[in-house]
Design an enzyme around this catalytic site. Structure first.
Site, short mmCIF file in Angstrom:
data_model
loop_
_atom_site.label_atom_id
_atom_site.label_comp_id
_atom_site.label_asym_id
_atom_site.label_seq_id
_atom_site.Cartn_x
_atom_site.Cartn_y
_atom_site.Cartn_z
N ARG A 174 0.84 -1.20 0.00
CA ARG A 174 0.00 0.00 0.00
C ARG A 174 0.87 1.26 0.00
O ARG A 174 2.07 1.18 0.29
CB ARG A 174 -0.89 0.00 1.26
CG ARG A 174 -1.68 -1.30 1.42
CD ARG A 174 -1.58 -1.82 2.86
NE ARG A 174 -2.15 -3.15 3.01
CZ ARG A 174 -3.44 -3.39 3.17
NH1 ARG A 174 -4.29 -2.38 3.22
NH2 ARG A 174 -3.89 -4.62 3.27
N ASP A 198 -3.44 3.84 3.69
CA ASP A 198 -3.14 2.43 3.93
C ASP A 198 -4.12 1.50 3.22
O ASP A 198 -3.97 0.28 3.28
CB ASP A 198 -3.13 2.11 5.43
CG ASP A 198 -4.45 2.48 6.11
OD1 ASP A 198 -4.73 3.68 6.20
OD2 ASP A 198 -5.18 1.58 6.55
#
Length: 518
Positions: free
Chosen positions: A177, A245
């Site tokens: 991510r 994230d």
């Protein structure tokens, strides 16, 4: 399967090796045979026979190297510090039948060092939603994680109420991510060069041909993110929690929480009941994508040959990439060439949908019937398709005939639209048949409406409750299977569909609240 557990070979600070914590009395939920075939899972007897044990965490096959990833992130615009896989484990990485790397990531497998205040579990409700959503997006042609299958258990999990614990084997091209780089920048900056090389070599090898591979990689991430979000906007999908994230470096949709598919068109729609300011509303998604990338990119200034000007140039590709992809897709949904006249008509159409709160998916699909009926060209369609689109058009006309003003708006717009369609009739590329084909390939019949997912969840939970009281619950997941089959081919009309599959909520119906809890 062909294992290639490259992430497990990286610096040990980036993850924590551990086995999953088994669920109690696990039972089969649903199994995705298409994903199993793609992975090569289907050809492994042990994997097929023990898939429930594997997904429940009670058995780890040879070749798996389970680990929890460390990452950080900005959540709702605020720095959240260290995060990480709090209830998931990267179980293995494999090469699929096309030679593409795939992550097998088990969600709901128990506590990890990154669980913070969580319990490391997932509930049946959110597991069913993620399973069906990943399946739906992939078959809508949008890059997203899919799933091998899920299991349900007798493990109790408390969220807003006590719920049955479940686990899902997520399958994605990547689980790195934007937040991975944020973690490295804050907690292990010496790893940035090595980790960047890994990302380029593993996911963007073509960038090695560039004079500046890192800059080429960053620009590619920017462009893929822009295209992904354009695809979301075109299909009416709202992710609901676009924290850094929750965005992949490959431009693939991951982390399904309070997601939703647009029904009655409202650009300001907030589908996450925790998003009190509307930060992650449908209309804000393109801007939030840009914001996240703007937060992410400066960390790479620590590397050689990466300056602020180079980063600005990389980020400058975001808006034109998004606009090109979105505008072209919007014109395709109307069966029109990508032109200024088409775009003006398209945005007037969206305004009409918003003003009269029309269903986004059904209204676009209804235009196929309008084009077909207005043309003198004989177009042979499957009877089910004609019947469905004709019914949608009738509903559209009814909703736009509430008063003289709406009737006039509709009449004016459709006249301009049909005139533009007819103007291209002599073109082989945009003849009526080609326009209809384009429209039907760009406008699905079925999306995963909240009511559809909720019905499947309620039936599954009811059956699970019956099971725990000793009753037969063999048909509890029948609705999950029906939706799985329906969403496997969302652009075609299916005889086994039911009326509510394409029925929006009443205009004054309260929105179904979707939470992040899973």
């Amino acid at each position: 399967m062909i294992y290639q557990n490259s992430y497990a070979q990286l610096d040990a600070r980036l993850y924590h090796r551990q086995s999953p914590t088994p669920l109690t009395n696990p039972r089969a939920g649903h199994f995705n045979s298409e994903v199993a075939d793609l992975l090569g899972w289907s050809s492994e007897t042990e994997l097929m026979e023990r898939w429930v044990d594997i997904l429940s965490g009670s058995y780890v096959p040879n070749g798996f190297e389970p680990l929890a990833m460390a990452y950080a992130g900005h959540q709702f615009g605020q720095w959240a510090g260290q995060l990480g896989d709090g209830r998931g484990l990267l179980m293995a990485q494999v090469l699929d039948q096309n030679g593409q790397l795939k992550d097998l990531h088990l969600k709901g497998c128990g506590l990890t060092p990154y669980s913070r205040m969580g319990d490391g579990r997932a509930v049946l409700r959110s597991t069913i939603r993620e399973y069906l959503c990943g399946h739906a997006l992939n078959n809508l042609g949008i890059k997203a994680s899919d799933a091998l299958g899920f299991v349900v258990s007798d493990t109790p999990v408390r969220r807003e109420r006590m719920e049955p614990g479940a686990a899902l084997m997520r399958v994605a091209d990547c689980h790195i991510r934007l937040g991975h780089i944020e973690w490295i920048a804050s907690f292990a900056p010496d790893l940035l060069a090595e980790f960047t090389d890994y990302m380029i070599d593993t996911y963007y090898p073509d960038c090695r041909q560039s004079d500046n591979p890192v800059a080429a990689f960053l620009q590619s991430v920017v462009e893929r993110t822009a295209k992904m979000i354009a695809d979301w906007q075109l299909i009416g999908f709202a992710h609901g929690v676009m924290n850094t994230d929750n965005l992949s470096i490959t431009g693939s949709t991951i982390d399904f929480g309070p997601f939703g598919f647009m029904e009655r068109f409202n650009p300001g729609w907030i589908n996450n009941h925790s998003d009190h300011t509307g930060r992650y509303s449908y209309q804000n998604q393109p801007a939030i994508g840009h914001w996240n990338l703007n937060i992410w990119l400066p960390h790479f200034m620590r590397l050689p040959n990466i300056s602020r000007d180079i980063l600005a140039e990389c980020l400058a590709h975001y808006e034109p990439t998004f606009m090109q992809h979105y505008q072209q897709g919007l014109c395709q949904k109307l069966g029109l060439p990508h032109s200024q006249a088409s775009l003006q008509l398209a945005f007037e159409w969206l305004t009409l949908l918003e003003d009269y709160q029309l269903d986004y998916t059904n209204s676009f699909r209804a235009l196929s019937a309008l084009v077909r009926q207005s043309s003198e060209i004989q177009v042979t369609e499957h009877p089910l398709t004609q019947e469905h689109e004709t019914a949608l058009l009738a509903t559209l006309k009814q909703e736009l005939s509430a008063d003289s003003e709406s009737t006039q708006v509709w009449q004016t717009w459709q006249s301009q639209y049909l005139a533009l369609i007819s103007a291209n009739e002599t073109s082989s590329m945009l003849a009526i048949k080609e326009a209809l084909t384009m429209m039907q390939q760009a406008n699905p019949v079925y999306i995963l409406r909240n009511s559809m997912a909720q019905r499947a969840i309620e039936q599954a939970e009811s059956a699970d409750s019956s099971h725990q009281h000793g009753a037969n619950s063999s048909n509890g997941l029948a609705e999950v299977d029906r939706l799985y089959r329906l969403l496997a081919d969302p652009y075609q009309v299916h005889a086994f569909a039911i009326i509510s599959d394409t029925q929006p909520p009443d205009i004054d119906a309260p929105a179904l609240p979707i939470s992040c809890s899973s």
